[in-house]
Design an enzyme around this catalytic site. Structure first.
Site, short mmCIF file in Angstrom:
data_model
loop_
_atom_site.label_atom_id
_atom_site.label_comp_id
_atom_site.label_asym_id
_atom_site.label_seq_id
_atom_site.Cartn_x
_atom_site.Cartn_y
_atom_site.Cartn_z
N SER A 6 0.85 -1.19 0.00
CA SER A 6 0.00 0.00 0.00
C SER A 6 0.89 1.23 0.00
O SER A 6 1.67 1.45 0.94
CB SER A 6 -0.89 0.00 1.24
OG SER A 6 -1.34 1.33 1.49
N HIS A 31 -1.03 -1.20 -4.49
CA HIS A 31 -2.31 -0.93 -3.81
C HIS A 31 -2.44 0.57 -3.55
O HIS A 31 -1.59 1.18 -2.89
CB HIS A 31 -2.35 -1.71 -2.50
CG HIS A 31 -3.66 -1.63 -1.77
ND1 HIS A 31 -4.74 -2.42 -2.08
CD2 HIS A 31 -4.05 -0.85 -0.74
CE1 HIS A 31 -5.74 -2.15 -1.26
NE2 HIS A 31 -5.36 -1.18 -0.44
N ASP A 33 -4.77 3.52 -1.99
CA ASP A 33 -5.87 3.80 -1.06
C ASP A 33 -6.44 5.18 -1.32
O ASP A 33 -5.76 6.19 -1.11
CB ASP A 33 -5.36 3.72 0.38
CG ASP A 33 -5.06 2.29 0.80
OD1 ASP A 33 -5.97 1.45 0.68
OD2 ASP A 33 -3.92 2.02 1.21
N MET A 35 -9.11 7.84 -0.19
CA MET A 35 -9.98 8.20 0.95
C MET A 35 -10.50 9.62 0.75
O MET A 35 -9.74 10.50 0.35
CB MET A 35 -9.19 8.14 2.25
CG MET A 35 -8.48 6.81 2.49
SD MET A 35 -7.67 6.80 4.09
CE MET A 35 -6.73 5.27 3.96
N HIS A 64 -8.32 0.81 -4.10
CA HIS A 64 -9.23 0.56 -2.97
C HIS A 64 -9.93 1.88 -2.64
O HIS A 64 -9.33 2.79 -2.09
CB HIS A 64 -8.37 0.05 -1.78
CG HIS A 64 -9.11 -0.12 -0.50
ND1 HIS A 64 -8.46 -0.38 0.69
CD2 HIS A 64 -10.44 -0.09 -0.20
CE1 HIS A 64 -9.36 -0.49 1.67
NE2 HIS A 64 -10.56 -0.30 1.15
N MET A 66 -12.27 4.17 -0.52
CA MET A 66 -12.89 4.34 0.81
C MET A 66 -13.58 5.70 0.76
O MET A 66 -13.07 6.71 1.28
CB MET A 66 -11.81 4.30 1.90
CG MET A 66 -11.30 2.90 2.17
SD MET A 66 -9.69 2.89 2.99
CE MET A 66 -8.63 2.97 1.55
N MET A 135 -11.09 -6.28 5.26
CA MET A 135 -10.29 -5.35 6.06
C MET A 135 -9.92 -6.02 7.38
O MET A 135 -10.79 -6.53 8.09
CB MET A 135 -11.07 -4.06 6.37
CG MET A 135 -11.32 -3.15 5.20
SD MET A 135 -9.85 -2.71 4.26
CE MET A 135 -8.85 -1.87 5.48
N ASP A 173 -6.35 -6.81 4.01
CA ASP A 173 -5.71 -5.48 4.05
C ASP A 173 -5.69 -4.92 5.47
O ASP A 173 -6.76 -4.69 6.06
CB ASP A 173 -6.52 -4.55 3.13
CG ASP A 173 -5.94 -3.15 3.01
OD1 ASP A 173 -4.89 -2.87 3.60
OD2 ASP A 173 -6.58 -2.33 2.31
C1 DX5 Z 1 -6.17 1.21 5.51
C2 DX5 Z 1 -5.70 0.93 4.12
C3 DX5 Z 1 -4.59 -0.04 4.05
C4 DX5 Z 1 -3.38 0.34 4.83
C5 DX5 Z 1 -2.50 -0.85 5.00
O1 DX5 Z 1 -7.34 1.95 5.46
O2 DX5 Z 1 -6.75 0.38 3.34
O3 DX5 Z 1 -4.28 -0.36 2.70
O4 DX5 Z 1 -2.67 1.40 4.26
O5 DX5 Z 1 -1.39 -0.46 5.70
P1 DX5 Z 1 -0.75 -1.34 6.85
O6 DX5 Z 1 -0.18 -2.57 6.21
O7 DX5 Z 1 0.30 -0.44 7.40
O8 DX5 Z 1 -1.81 -1.67 7.87
ZN ZN Z 2 -6.29 -0.49 1.34
#
Ligand code: DX5
Ligand code: ZN
Length: 212
Positions: A6, A31, A33, A35, A64, A66, A135, A173
């Protein structure tokens, strides 16, 4: 085990180099993220940055979402041709319609379940999905502690997938490291996301191969 680092834990001041390093280090996916500050209490990157991520990545993107208003974000990120776009079931009234929309773009659709959401929530969507993302932390931040009940949840989901004779992949994840990855593999998980574990290691290649 396939590994999707990520980039949330990357150094964004040198993002291009960070992406090159994980791709050269043997990752399977990048990956990303996304948000929006509404669905989760954090705000990350939009299409301007993801465009340059897509340009430099030599491995497929795993986006991903969110966010609230998933459809709007699918339209925004589809032009970068990721391998997967995943969206949260908790935030979608019409998941079946959105799955078709993602597929119409030529992208593999995936659904994400928060730690509290049971696998039964997507039982009747499984055959339309390429992947389910479980998750193992509350979404919003990297570097959180792994929620171990996700191992049993993965086993349950894998049994549901097998019972239907499907090939749907399972991705996990959050908080993944070299200690819990084996349990995840035994539980039937195909891909793990790892942010903090990979990016806090001086050698990304070593971190990725130790997870593999
Ligand atoms: C959390 C994200 C993850 C996160 C994973 O909301 O979706 O992808 O960044 O990071 P680690 O491995 O540090 O938990
Ligand atoms: Zn993620």
């Amino acid at each position: 085990m396939k590994i999707a680092p990520s980039i949330l834990s990357a150094d964004f001041g040198i993002l291009n180099e960070e992406i090159k390093a994980i791709c050269d280090g043997g990752c399977d996916f990048v990956h990303v993220d996304v948000m929006d500050g509404h669905f989760v209490p954090n705000h990350t990157i939009g299409p301007v940055v993801v465009k340059s991520v897509a340009k430099v990545a030599t491995k497929p993107l795993d986006i991903h979402l969110m966010v609230q208003n998933n459809t709007f974000f699918v339209d925004l990120f589809a032009p970068f041709k990721p391998e997967y776009i995943s969206f949260h079931i908790e935030e979608e009234k019409h998941p079946h319609r959105l799955i078709q929309k993602i597929r119409d773009y030529g992208i593999k659709p995936a659904i994400v379940l928060n730690p509290h959401t049971p696998p039964e929530a997507i039982e009747y969507l499984l055959e339309d999905l390429d992947m389910v993302l479980l998750m193992s932390v509350n979404p919003g931040f990297g570097g959180q502690k792994f929620i171990s009940s996700i191992i049993e949840k993965s086993r349950k989901l894998k049994a549901m997938i097998n019972a239907k004779g499907l090939k749907t992949l399972i991705e996990v994840d959050g908080g993944v490291n070299d200690k819990n990855v084996k349990d995840l593999e035994y539980a039937g998980v195909d891909i793990v996301v790892a942010g903090n574990y990979v990016f806090s290691n001086p050698s990304y290649k070593e971190a990725i191969s130790s997870l593999k």
